[in-house]
Design an enzyme around this catalytic site. Structure first.
Site, short mmCIF file in Angstrom:
data_model
loop_
_atom_site.label_atom_id
_atom_site.label_comp_id
_atom_site.label_asym_id
_atom_site.label_seq_id
_atom_site.Cartn_x
_atom_site.Cartn_y
_atom_site.Cartn_z
N HIS A 127 -9.32 2.72 0.90
CA HIS A 127 -7.92 2.23 0.88
C HIS A 127 -7.74 0.96 1.51
O HIS A 127 -6.80 0.12 1.10
CB HIS A 127 -7.11 3.37 1.98
CG HIS A 127 -5.77 2.98 2.33
ND1 HIS A 127 -4.70 3.57 1.80
CD2 HIS A 127 -5.55 2.09 3.23
CE1 HIS A 127 -3.72 3.10 2.44
NE2 HIS A 127 -3.77 2.24 3.28
N GLU A 128 -8.57 0.57 2.50
CA GLU A 128 -8.53 -0.93 3.20
C GLU A 128 -8.85 -1.81 2.07
O GLU A 128 -8.11 -3.01 1.97
CB GLU A 128 -9.31 -0.92 4.36
CG GLU A 128 -8.73 0.11 5.47
CD GLU A 128 -7.42 0.08 5.96
OE1 GLU A 128 -6.62 -1.24 5.57
OE2 GLU A 128 -6.87 0.96 6.22
N HIS A 131 -5.89 -2.47 -0.36
CA HIS A 131 -4.99 -3.43 0.29
C HIS A 131 -5.58 -4.99 -0.06
O HIS A 131 -4.70 -5.59 -0.49
CB HIS A 131 -5.12 -3.42 1.99
CG HIS A 131 -3.82 -2.27 2.53
ND1 HIS A 131 -2.51 -2.35 1.70
CD2 HIS A 131 -4.11 -1.38 3.19
CE1 HIS A 131 -2.10 -1.28 2.36
NE2 HIS A 131 -2.73 -0.42 3.30
N GLU A 191 1.61 0.69 0.81
CA GLU A 191 0.84 1.82 1.25
C GLU A 191 0.44 2.72 0.05
O GLU A 191 -0.70 3.51 -0.23
CB GLU A 191 1.39 2.66 2.33
CG GLU A 191 1.39 2.06 3.88
CD GLU A 191 0.04 1.51 4.17
OE1 GLU A 191 -0.89 2.24 3.97
OE2 GLU A 191 -0.05 0.38 4.64
#
Length: 300
Positions: A127-128, A131, A191
């Protein structure tokens, strides 16, 4: 396009604040300050965020399994290897920072590494990296910088506002809420995008869904000193930190989990046991019952 428009709206709001406090010259000055802040943020955001958290950089020697996990995920995502950090903090959370993929960093707290399984940590770090791949790290830092400046101007205006009538008073009172709404709109969009990227990078959307379910509740009950001192930092984390959902920069966790479950169906499963044949390396990360190669204190 939506993010660009919202960023423009946030900058315009900052200029309106400047106009309400100083007239046309105030608006021009506010625009120049916003541009200067964004330029400063572009070059220094990662250093500011990492220092704020007292993050410690790790490598293949000090934390081989955690570092190796991020390295494999970065390769799958087609990204340069980011710097990897661990934050000594009980609250389970993670964040990414940096102005572009070539100057990025990802970090996880000791609380997160102690709580989650290997696959779940992998989902969080994917997930990071999502980003980073989507260049959210720069956008969100810029948003936090301008939104914080709007609130600062509003506080300044409450004590030093000139006699500009009802319009000036409304600007001072309404602007911080408007800035918060714009910030929330941008952050929530990013997100969902990072969750989708994580599912593609790791191939295990259910692992990320499981991680979100575990840490979202704990993050509301365990203190985060950094977010308490700097509320704008809350948007950096994978789950909101100590805020009510109405004011959260993140979408409802239940909606994110539902979206990931839908992705798992599209992927044909998205299970979480792909590393179960390596129990010596995976370990049980829920609490401190066992130590694994992902243990934030380093390898055994």
């Amino acid at each position: 396009m939506k993010t660009t428009m919202l960023l423009a709206a946030l900058t315009a709001l900052f200029m309106v604040m400047g106009f309400s406090l100083g007239g046309p010259r105030g608006a021009i000055l506010a625009f120049m300050v916003a541009a200067g802040m964004n330029l400063f943020t572009y070059w220094n955001a990662d250093k500011i965020v990492l220092k704020m958290h007292n993050a410690v950089e790790v490598d293949a020697s000090s934390h081989p399994e955690f570092y190796g996990m991020v390295q494999r995920l970065a390769q799958r995502a087609g990204l340069p290897m980011p710097k990897v950090y661990i934050v000594d903090q009980a609250q389970p959370n993670a964040f990414a920072t940096g102005r572009d993929p070539e100057h990025s960093a990802v970090a996880a707290t000791t609380g997160l590494l102690n709580m989650l399984s290997h696959d779940e940590v992998e989902g969080v770090m994917a997930h990071e990296l999502g980003h980073v791949k989507n260049r959210d790290t720069l956008i969100m830092t810029m948003v936090a910088t301008i939104a914080g400046a709007v609130s600062m101007l509003a506080n300044f205006g409450m004590f030093f506002r000139s006699n500009r009538g009802l319009a000036g008073i409304l600007a001072v009172l309404v602007a911080p809420f408007a800035a918060m709404i714009v910030q929330m709109a941008i952050s929530r969009t990013r997100e969902f995008g990072a969750d989708k990227s994580a599912a593609k990078i790791s191939g295990k959307p259910l692992a990320l869904a499981s991680a979100l379910a575990k840490i979202s509740s704990e993050a509301q009950h365990i203190r985060n000193p950094v977010a308490e001192r700097n509320p704008a930092a809350a948007q950096l984390y994978i789950v909101p930190s100590g805020v009510k959902q109405m004011f959260s920069t993140h979408p409802p966790t239940e909606d994110r989990i539902a979206a990931l479950q839908d992705m798992a169906g599209a992927f044909g499963g998205g299970g979480t046991d792909s590393w179960s044949s390596r129990p010596d390396e995976v370990g049980d990360m829920s609490g401190l019952r066992k130590r694994s190669a992902l243990d934030p204190r380093g390898p055994r």
